[in-house]
Design an enzyme around this catalytic site. Structure first.
Site, PDB file in Angstrom:
ATOM      1  N   GLU A  91       0.799  -1.222   0.000  1.00 16.43           N
ATOM      2  CA  GLU A  91       0.000   0.000   0.000  1.00 16.43           C
ATOM      3  C   GLU A  91       0.837   1.280   0.000  1.00 16.43           C
ATOM      4  OE1 GLU A  91      -3.801  -2.037   2.285  1.00 16.43           O
ATOM      5  OE2 GLU A  91      -2.221  -1.031   3.439  1.00 16.43           O
ATOM      6  N   LYS A 143       5.785  -1.932   1.850  1.00 19.38           N
ATOM      7  CA  LYS A 143       5.092  -1.952   3.133  1.00 19.38           C
ATOM      8  C   LYS A 143       4.927  -3.368   3.662  1.00 19.38           C
ATOM      9  CE  LYS A 143       0.722  -0.888   5.420  1.00 19.38           C
ATOM     10  NZ  LYS A 143      -0.651  -0.352   5.302  1.00 19.38           N
TER      11      LYS A 143
END
Length: 1011
Positions: free
Chosen positions: A566, A634
């Protein structure tokens, strides 16, 4: 002083495993006051840590859950730490204890955090709403209240415990009310949330004073917990010692939850003194707080008991929730505490037994000495306990009159005792929490699947909202498709936090993978064909229309999407999602053919014309078209191609090494479990699968209850700005996958049982949890060289939905199907089947290296969170050891044993991207660092500055390149004999002039003469 019986219990607990004694690891040090009783699966904490969410425990049964304070079963509000007392996105609300019911979501127009705020105009959000906190029994004596914030100076001999086998929380300590006088009260709390009768819970309080005393006990339903709920009604019943409170989730007027509490007590509790507590004595919350009090006469050394019997129900699962909650409370009181407790224990005994957890004990029955393996052994019990606590089982459904509404709400990210992530349902449930439980407890994990089934009709309607997105094209989408939102609560609609378009389209394929796994594990062909396969077809229909055709590349591509990483939003041709859609097209057609349904030729055509984004120079799948070498990731993304997809991939190892080096330390806890699974399959040498396994757990586990934080560091100032979710079931689910999908290498195929086993050298023996294939129970055990598969007795280990084909026929077994290592088809009949392990741990990455995967001696210095010493000798450059500080010399020591010595001729060092300034290598036979005084036993091999071989180059920083670390190779003028111990010391950090963290060591090799 403690009573003698309690002394004896404490002595028994002190004889159990104390992890911290064997290591000075930064992560394990937090458990210095925690013991694990391996025979009885009991965790015990001997330190009272009030006002901190990490110290609180959640108990749940899948229908409702409750989070309780460190000092007892009380409501508690967090004390600020570094001025932070806020939970995370999207609520950003006050951290406190929480309690709710499965499916008890509200409706509200917006919240503090969002992904796409402009979508609020098209649909409201739906977050979990709280109910009054039900378990509090507060005691008043000498003008002091025994509650969550009791003065800790007045508490002594504190012990709290969790019985993992039985789901029982206990607290025992001495309380000196008011802090004066020579009398104390032995306080003994016990709490359970009934696993079979899911509307029931009970709290037992036993008080034993050393001097006569009079106390007041308050039975509290605390409305401060009922956040995002509206008060409906409450009452103090005159005819029985019962109080109740009712709330509705915000803006949902047709749903009401009722919370009942009925008191009982021993003869010395004076129920004639029972009275309703005035409003305002306890915080009123939203108006739903209510409490009753009774007086109790404590005679010295005579135990006095009070018990509250809790009943809870809401309209979501029960048409008359008030009657259900009332009966649950009163029938519990009539049944009595110990009889009710017995039936609760019996139900857990049918669920979480020795053969349904991974067992790291040696064949002798003893645990290995390695503290990391001991911790994994504990987590192999606590992780499934917490996950199963948030799932309703088939016995509970049956006990509630076959109430099929009970198990249709999936699992929120932090379960039913937390409102982290708003209590929403994410891919976390389908991809991370469910699989490790699915293989062993498929009827419990069906909660996750049934939630998606419940929202299928809404998913079909969601396609109609394409006009809100970049796919706003007339007649682009036709009827027959379905798209699920990224986050989902009561309605399953597209929202500001849960977009359906231009975001994480992979969720839909993730859901279908869970469906496929359910069929393969249970053999339930009818349910799959009638209920699940139509949803997979609708998802394929949607995927076929959401793709765009790139005229330049002549390929179908997904545009304006977000992969699991993300940090990279709204990109084109996202790597993992592209592979997922391809496999979804092909596998859905395969299942259609298998069940006699028509295959869709357009899906096959599109799959053949989809191309993964590849960087040929580095030999990796990139996350998306246009990615450059500056990327920070991430969470697990491209690596998932090799983890959860049956995808032929020639870039597997390069992907793992590249993205491991790019992984952000601020990412969530589940990532490294995926790395571990993939490393065990594709790494040609070493033991990095073990390193990643420990990475996935130890840095995220919090004392005392082995619950996970979402983050390595809980301080929002140090972790990139994240208020961590807690307890993070996603991380627990990730670690829970490693044994069965990593070391055993279980691959879920509908036509064969596929394994690819390999144990890292640190794990000598592993008895895997019982798992099912096509409805039949199977046991697997691995030692260092071989794995044994055995069918379990059909009369005890066959699911009702089992595929009848294999009842009396052998199960076909293959080895390493996805990697193509072995094309042999074996048969598993009534006799065990023995398979040779892939000997990855025996293969040296650097030829002649005497250190690889060796035995480490505990270091006197700490390491940065998650950057363990084992990473420096695991044969993989993608893992790193990083000491805590740069201004001291930090050491790692490898125990080479006393029987074999080597002539060492060369040192090979890979420093990673933050090389230290100085390093030194020693051999000793008895001496351990730090080396403060000269000694004949201490032989220095080398001591020198570190030259940077791969300096950061701003010109090439954005190029995607195969990982190359800073390296130092030292050829000794004369070979030297090793000793029992080899030591590496490092100091400084050349990453920057003001770096305070220690330098990194990716790999340390000592090469023996002749290589």
């Amino acid at each position: 002083m403690l009573l003698s019986s309690f002394r004896q219990a404490s002595v028994a607990l002190l004889a159990t495993t104390r992890l911290a004694l064997g290591s000075s690891s930064s992560e394990q040090e937090q458990f210095k006051d925690v013991q694990w009783d391996d025979d009885n699966w009991v965790l015990s904490a001997h330190a009272l840590d009030q006002g901190h969410y990490q110290s609180r425990l959640t108990l749940a049964n899948g229908y409702f859950g409750i989070n309780v304070a460190a000092a007892g079963p009380f409501f508690e509000v967090d004390e600020p730490v570094d001025d932070d007392v806020i939970s995370g996105w999207p609520l950003f609300s006050r951290r406190q204890t929480f309690s709710t019911i499965a499916g008890f979501w509200n409706s509200q127009p917006r919240t503090n955090g969002s992904n796409y705020p402009w979508l609020y105009q098209y649909g409201w959000e739906s977050f979990t709403a709280g109910i009054p906190h039900s378990s509090g029994l507060v005691v008043e004596a000498n003008g002091e209240l025994l509650n969550a914030s009791v003065n800790p100076d007045h508490i002594s001999d504190f012990v709290s415990s969790l019985d993992v086998k039985a789901g029982i929380a206990s607290w025992r300590y001495n309380w000196r009310p008011g802090g004066y006088g020579d009398g104390t009260i032995d306080v003994d709390f016990q709490l359970f949330v009934h696993k079979l009768h899911v509307n029931k819970a009970a709290v037992r309080l036993r008080l034993t004073a050393t001097r006569d005393a009079n106390v007041t006990v308050y039975d509290v339903l605390d409305g401060d917990c009922a956040v995002r709920s509206n008060f409906v009604d409450k009452r103090f019943e005159e005819g029985s010692p019962t109080i109740w409170s009712a709330v509705s989730p915000g803006n949902i007027t047709n749903v009401t939850a009722y919370v009942y509490s009925t008191l009982s007590g021993s003869d010395w509790v004076d129920f004639t003194t029972r009275s309703e507590v005035e409003d305002g004595f306890f915080s009123d919350g939203n108006g739903s707080t209510i409490a009753q009090s009774v007086q109790a006469e404590l005679t010295a050394f005579r135990p006095t008991e009070l018990t509250k019997f809790i009943g809870i129900a809401s309209t979501d699962a029960f048409p008359d929730p008030q009657s259900v909650a009332w009966r649950a409370s009163l029938s519990g009181a009539a049944e009595g505490y110990y009889k009710l407790l017995h039936s609760h224990i019996e139900e857990w005994e049918t669920i979480l037994t020795e053969d349904f957890v991974d067992d790291y004990r040696l064949p002798s029955g003893t645990l290995p000495d390695d503290p990391a393996v001991k911790e994994l052994h504990i987590l192999a019990r606590t992780n499934p306990f917490y996950l199963l606590s948030n799932m309703v089982g088939p016995n509970a459904v049956a006990a509630a009159g076959n109430n099929t509404r009970l198990d249709t709400y999936s699992i929120p990210v932090c379960g039913l005792g937390s409102d982290c992530y708003g209590g929403l349902i994410f891919w976390d449930a389908d991809v991370w929490m469910a699989p490790g439980v699915q293989v062993s407890h498929p009827q419990h994990a069906q909660n996750v699947i049934k939630y998606r089934v419940e929202h299928f009709e809404q998913a079909k309607r969601n396609v109609e909202t394409a006009f809100t997105s970049s796919k706003n094209e007339t007649e682009r989408f036709t009827s027959g498709g379905a798209v699920f939102p990224w986050t989902s609560g009561r309605f399953g609609n597209c929202t500001g936090t849960g977009a359906c378009f231009d975001y994480e389209y992979h969720l839909n394929g993730d859901i279908s993978l869970a469906f496929n796994n359910h069929l393969i594990i249970t053999g339930d062909a009818d349910y799959f064909n009638d209920t699940l396969l139509p949803i997979s077809n609708a998802i394929a229909h949607f995927y076929g229309q959401v793709l765009d055709f790139n005229e330049t590349s002549s390929a179908y591509e997904l545009w304006n999407a977000t992969d699991p990483d993300e940090y990279a939003n709204q990109v084109n041709n996202a790597g993992f999602t592209t592979a997922l859609i391809q496999r979804h097209f092909l596998e859905t057609n395969e299942f259609n053919s298998w069940f006699g349904r028509a295959q869709n030729t357009s899906w096959a055509d599109k799959a053949s014309k989809m191309r993964l984004p590849i960087n040929e120079k580095a030999g990796i799948i990139v996350e998306y078209t246009g990615m450059n070498g500056s990327v920070a990731v991430k969470q697990a993304d491209v690596v998932l191609v090799d983890d959860i997809l049956h995808y032929p991939n020639p870039y597997s190892l390069a992907n793992l090494d590249y993205y491991a080096a790019k992984q952000s330390l601020d990412g969530p806890a589940m990532t490294y479990s995926s790395f571990s699974v993939v490393a065990n399959e594709v790494s040609p040498s070493g033991c990095s699968s073990f390193t990643y396994h420990v990475y996935s757990s130890s840095p995220y586990v919090r004392a005392p209850w082995y619950q996970y934080s979402e983050q390595l560091l809980d301080n929002v100032e140090d972790n990139g700005g994240t208020h961590p979710a807690f307890p993070f079931l996603t991380g627990m689910g990730g670690t829970n996958r490693v044994g069965i999908f990593g070391y055993l290498g279980l691959g879920l195929y509908y036509d064969k049982l596929d394994i690819d086993p390999s144990l890292p050298p640190q794990i000598k023996y592993l008895n895997y949890r019982t798992f099912y294939w096509m409805g039949y129970g199977i046991n697997a055990t691995s030692n260092s060289t071989h794995t044994t598969l055995a069918r379990l007795p059909r009369e005890n280990y066959t699911l009702p939905s089992a595929n009848a084909t294999y009842f009396d026929k052998p199960i076909p077994v293959t080895v390493g199907t996805r990697s193509g290592r072995n094309s042999t088809i074996y048969e598993l009949g009534d006799e065990p089947l023995v398979i040779r392990n892939r000997p990855m741990g025996e293969v040296l990455t650097v030829a002649g290296n005497i250190l690889q995967c060796g035995v480490l001696v505990a270091s006197p210095q700490g390491n940065k969170p998650g950057q363990f010493p084992i990473a420096a000798i695991d044969g993989a450059e993608s893992t790193k050891w990083q000491p805590e500080f740069s201004n001291i010399t930090s050491y790692i020591t490898v125990d080479l044993g006393e029987s074999t010595f080597y002539r060492v001729s060369k040192l090979v060092m890979d420093w990673g991207n933050q090389p230290p300034s100085h390093f030194e290598v020693y051999f000793t036979n008895t001496t351990l660092p730090p080396f403060s005084t000269p000694s004949e036993d201490v032989r220095i091999v080398t001591s020198r500055s570190v030259d940077i071989s791969a300096p950061w180059d701003p010109v090439t920083a954005y190029e995607i390149k195969t990982y190359i670390g800073n390296q130092t190779n030292v050829s000794l003028q004369e070979s030297v004999w090793s000793g029992r111990y080899a030591h590496l010391g490092v100091k400084g950090n050349q990453f920057s002039d003001n770096a305070t963290d220690g330098g990194t060591v990716a790999e340390w090799s000592l090469v023996q003469e002749g290589y």
